[in-house]
Design an enzyme around this catalytic site. Structure first.
Site, PDB file in Angstrom:
ATOM      1  N   GLU A  61      59.169   4.957  15.924  1.00  9.20           N
ATOM      2  CA  GLU A  61      57.990   5.796  15.745  1.00  9.20           C
ATOM      3  C   GLU A  61      56.949   4.928  15.040  1.00  9.20           C
ATOM      4  O   GLU A  61      57.234   4.356  13.987  1.00  9.20           O
ATOM      5  CB  GLU A  61      58.343   7.021  14.886  1.00  9.20           C
ATOM      6  CG  GLU A  61      57.192   7.979  14.809  1.00  9.20           C
ATOM      7  CD  GLU A  61      57.469   9.195  13.941  1.00  9.20           C
ATOM      8  OE1 GLU A  61      58.615   9.381  13.487  1.00  9.20           O
ATOM      9  OE2 GLU A  61      56.509   9.948  13.715  1.00  9.20           O
ATOM     10  N   ARG A 287      73.757   3.640  10.213  1.00 10.92           N
ATOM     11  CA  ARG A 287      72.534   2.973   9.771  1.00 10.92           C
ATOM     12  C   ARG A 287      72.905   1.823   8.866  1.00 10.92           C
ATOM     13  O   ARG A 287      73.955   1.844   8.234  1.00 10.92           O
ATOM     14  CB  ARG A 287      71.656   3.862   8.877  1.00 10.92           C
ATOM     15  CG  ARG A 287      71.326   5.201   9.257  1.00 10.92           C
ATOM     16  CD  ARG A 287      70.588   5.925   8.128  1.00 10.92           C
ATOM     17  NE  ARG A 287      69.307   5.349   7.792  1.00 10.92           N
ATOM     18  CZ  ARG A 287      68.191   5.573   8.467  1.00 10.92           C
ATOM     19  NH1 ARG A 287      68.182   6.341   9.517  1.00 10.92           N
ATOM     20  NH2 ARG A 287      67.059   5.023   8.079  1.00 10.92           N
ATOM     21  N   LYS A 297      61.260   4.253   5.961  1.00 15.97           N
ATOM     22  CA  LYS A 297      59.823   3.976   6.100  1.00 15.97           C
ATOM     23  C   LYS A 297      58.996   4.836   5.166  1.00 15.97           C
ATOM     24  O   LYS A 297      58.005   4.394   4.612  1.00 15.97           O
ATOM     25  CB  LYS A 297      59.391   4.250   7.540  1.00 15.97           C
ATOM     26  CG  LYS A 297      59.615   3.085   8.470  1.00 15.97           C
ATOM     27  CD  LYS A 297      59.027   3.372   9.836  1.00 15.97           C
ATOM     28  CE  LYS A 297      59.907   4.342  10.592  1.00 15.97           C
ATOM     29  NZ  LYS A 297      59.471   4.585  11.963  1.00 15.97           N
TER      30      LYS A 297
HETATM   31  P1  ATP Z   1      63.056   5.706   8.714  1.00 12.91           P
HETATM   32  O1  ATP Z   1      64.114   6.644   8.249  1.00 12.91           O
HETATM   33  O2  ATP Z   1      62.982   4.424   7.985  1.00 12.91           O
HETATM   34  O3  ATP Z   1      61.718   6.345   8.919  1.00 12.91           O
HETATM   35  P2  ATP Z   1      63.484   6.156  11.436  1.00 12.91           P
HETATM   36  O4  ATP Z   1      64.846   6.305  11.997  1.00 12.91           O
HETATM   37  O5  ATP Z   1      62.698   7.384  11.266  1.00 12.91           O
HETATM   38  O6  ATP Z   1      63.564   5.291  10.153  1.00 12.91           O
HETATM   39  P3  ATP Z   1      62.383   5.127  13.812  1.00 12.91           P
HETATM   40  O7  ATP Z   1      61.089   4.464  14.018  1.00 12.91           O
HETATM   41  O8  ATP Z   1      62.571   6.468  14.403  1.00 12.91           O
HETATM   42  O9  ATP Z   1      62.619   5.167  12.279  1.00 12.91           O
HETATM   43  O10 ATP Z   1      63.568   4.170  14.221  1.00 12.91           O
HETATM   44  C1  ATP Z   1      63.664   3.512  15.438  1.00 12.91           C
HETATM   45  C2  ATP Z   1      65.098   3.203  15.700  1.00 12.91           C
HETATM   46  O11 ATP Z   1      65.645   2.426  14.639  1.00 12.91           O
HETATM   47  C3  ATP Z   1      65.925   4.449  15.795  1.00 12.91           C
HETATM   48  O12 ATP Z   1      66.776   4.357  16.923  1.00 12.91           O
HETATM   49  C4  ATP Z   1      66.717   4.475  14.528  1.00 12.91           C
HETATM   50  O13 ATP Z   1      67.954   5.091  14.711  1.00 12.91           O
HETATM   51  C5  ATP Z   1      66.844   2.992  14.192  1.00 12.91           C
HETATM   52  N1  ATP Z   1      66.962   2.812  12.747  1.00 12.91           N
HETATM   53  C6  ATP Z   1      66.111   3.241  11.798  1.00 12.91           C
HETATM   54  N2  ATP Z   1      66.574   2.937  10.571  1.00 12.91           N
HETATM   55  C7  ATP Z   1      67.739   2.280  10.755  1.00 12.91           C
HETATM   56  C8  ATP Z   1      68.706   1.708   9.870  1.00 12.91           C
HETATM   57  N3  ATP Z   1      68.571   1.748   8.554  1.00 12.91           N
HETATM   58  N4  ATP Z   1      69.777   1.100  10.413  1.00 12.91           N
HETATM   59  C9  ATP Z   1      69.938   1.042  11.742  1.00 12.91           C
HETATM   60  N5  ATP Z   1      69.080   1.568  12.629  1.00 12.91           N
HETATM   61  C10 ATP Z   1      67.984   2.181  12.145  1.00 12.91           C
HETATM   62 MG    MG Z   2      62.726   8.522  13.257  1.00 11.80          MG
END
Ligand code: ATP
Ligand code: MG
Length: 591
Positions: A61, A287, A297
């Protein structure tokens, strides 16, 4: 392997680096076994699923910069595509215009490219499919499994129930297909206020899985989208957009983190109720959590906005931009991701593992230099003022092809303040009054006199050198010299600023805060130390932004790509040293 204990011929361990990491987590895990996702993919390909083709996607995102957790997901998705001859799409999940920006889109692409992955030229966007997604929503209305609901956001929450209490059906649940279509089209046409109505899937308000209690598919939101502008005032929710975008792109394996496990029934429900050719499958993995930092984020954005760090690319940040600026190599980040592997259970990885991946990489590749961070002047009294010797120094004991360079030795040099103690204990092998030490690539010197200013601060040491010790020979009178220290010629050095970093947070699990607490309370007040007036070896005058070196005994450093100028160099310490002087002694010194 690094980490051999120092032999008697070297520094006591405190001399190496106060920040040397503890032994725990120090081991390097070599992974040869497949992880469970590789095994699934291999089976599916063998079984001819999805015509035997693998298509994955990385779906960020664009509401922030990528962090090291994303690197894990990137390496997994792009790595599988490389390994199995498939394709990995980069798809921006841009369904929430309130929080998304072009700046983030750009930085995300830059970071993935830096990591060395290729998404085949054209990045994709969920917003490319807004029209198709809208048509799918009408399709579900037509099948009688989606309805327009007039409950307010608060009422919707109330009706939803809780984990212990079943939900209540919305009074709008039984609208006719025609009525629903009419309302949904008018939602799109902008007839209603933001939040006045939603489109919901008609599933089961008593489901034990809260995600299945008539989840919202579309909401009304007047916000300018970074790509579609003001074309839309209804936007699909993540759960509705995600699986359908996967299907549109022909994704075979939709990999996401464990918190989406409870969303999988909904992911499948939408696909079951739509007439789609492709049938992607969602699989969840753990994760990445790292000690002494956070991988969220939202929380990282708070640090940026609250000016707790200098920006998303602050070298203390766990963002890819932060790691890049600090001096991390893409190879080290990929190696780290490969070492930690992919599992089904959440755990926290020791930050040491990330640091070790960088140490292992730079140990092989970074040229060695001498630099004095906290200079103390030494005058070698029996060394003539006009004398200059060029001493030959090895650029990289791990890589013979890196060759040698010459470093100038002169009467006045700088040594590290830490390498002198007035009241040295017996086992202190560096310089002290009336004691000896060897200069790296140079002579043994003896400290005759300590010069102080009016406040009693040591300002200079007066020493003599022993000419017979030029090439590693012991002093003629047979006395033993155990310590070797680094130094820089006073006349030929370069002055620079050096920034030292410690963990951003002072506790290993900064995200674990009590109710009402804030992880910002755990910020480490001494995570940054800026040293001015550091003295670097002559050749570093030509160092370019991003260049990386090992400063002997001090760690791996890189030229700051933002603040460094040719006439005022700024170096970041990427990581301190783990290896010992013993190793340098063994391999590095032929003298
Ligand atoms: P955050 O919680 O930091 O906002 P998010 O999951 O909302 O992270 P996205 O932009 O939706 O952020 O993430 C893109 C991809 O990265 C998704 O498939 C998510 O599952 C993966 N991802 C995000 N954070 C992690 C992490 N800590 N470890 C592994 N994969 C991750
Ligand atoms: Mg997300």
């Amino acid at each position: 392997m690094d980490g051999a204990p120092s032999s008697g011929h070297c520094y006591d361990s405190a001399a190496m680096s106060a920040e040397d990491p503890p032994a725990a987590g120090d081991e390097t895990t070599v992974r040869t076994k497949q992880n469970f996702i590789q095994a699934i993919v291999q089976q599916d390909i063998a079984a001819g699923k999805n015509d035997g083709k693998l298509v994955t996607r990385f779906p960020p995102e664009p509401n922030g910069y990528l962090h090291v957790g994303h690197a894990k997901a990137i390496c997994l998705n792009f790595g599988l595509a490389e390994e199995f001859g498939g394709r990995c799409n980069l798809r921006f999940d841009d369904t929430n215009p309130a929080k998304e920006e072009q700046e983030y889109v750009d930085s995300i692409q830059s970071d993935i490219a830096w990591l060395g992955f290729d998404w085949g030229g054209q990045e994709l966007y969920a917003s490319n499919y807004f029209e198709q997604l809208y048509a799918m929503a009408e399709q579900l209305i037509g099948k009688g499994v989606a309805y327009v609901c007039d409950l307010s956001p608060e009422q919707t929450r109330e009706y939803r129930g809780t984990v212990t209490k079943v939900g209540t059906d919305s009074p709008f649940r039984d609208r006719t297909v025609e009525e629903n279509l009419d309302y949904f089209r008018r939602m799109r046409a902008g007839e209603f206020e933001d939040g006045a109505r939603t489109l919901r899937a008609k599933i089961d308000m008593a489901s034990p899985n809260m995600n299945m209690r008539d989840p919202v598919m579309y909401r009304i939101l007047r916000a300018t989208h970074h790509r579609t502008g003001d074309t839309w005032c209804v936007y699909p929710m993540y759960d509705f957009a995600h699986g359908q975008s996967d299907a549109i792109e022909g994704v075979s394996h939709s990999l996401c983190t464990l918190e989406f496990e409870n969303h999988r029934p909904l992911y499948d429900w939408f696909l079951d109720h739509l007439d789609l050719r492709a049938r992607p499958e969602q699989t969840e993995f753990a994760r990445l959590n790292l000690t002494y930092t956070i991988t969220s984020k939202r929380k990282l954005l708070e640090l940026v906005e609250g000016r707790h760090v200098s920006g998303w690319d602050d070298p203390r940040m766990p963002t890819i931009q932060g790691l890049r600026r600090r001096g991390y190599t893409p190879e080290s980040v990929r190696e780290f991701c490969s070492r930690i592997g992919v599992a089904r259970f959440n755990s926290t990885v020791d930050m040491v593992q990330l640091e070790n991946a960088l140490r292992d990489d730079l140990n092989q590749r970074a040229e060695r230099r001498m630099a004095v961070l906290r200079p103390l002047k030494v005058v070698i009294e029996n060394y003539p003022e006009d004398k200059l010797e060029e001493r030959e120094a090895i650029n990289n004991p791990e890589d013979e092809s890196a060759g040698t360079r010459s470093i100038p030795l002169t009467r006045e040099i700088y040594i590290e303040r830490d390498d002198f103690r007035e009241d040295a204990p017996r086992k202190y092998f560096r310089l002290a009054p009336d004691r000896d030490v060897r200069l790296r690539y140079g002579y043994v010197i003896h400290c005759n006199e300590v010069v102080k200013d009016e406040r009693g601060e040591v300002t200079e040491l007066r020493c003599t050198y022993l000419p017979e010790t030029a090439d590693g020979q012991p002093p003629e009178d047979g006395r033993k010299v155990k310590g070797i220290i680094h130094w820089v010629s006073a006349a030929h050095g370069v002055t620079a600023e050096v920034r030292l970093y410690d963990h951003l947070f002072s506790t290993p699990h900064p995200g674990d805060v009590p109710e009402g607490g804030d992880c910002k309370d755990n910020l480490n007040p001494s995570s940054l130390e800026v040293l001015q007036g550091c003295r670097l070896e002559r050749g570093l005058a030509d160092a370019k932004p991003g260049d990386r070196y090992q400063f002997e005994r001090l760690g791996y450093f890189s030229v700051d790509p933002i603040d460094s100028r040719p006439d005022s160099l700024v170096f970041n310490r990427a990581v301190s040293l783990r290896d010992s002087w013993a190793k340098i002694e063994k391999k590095g010194s032929k003298k």
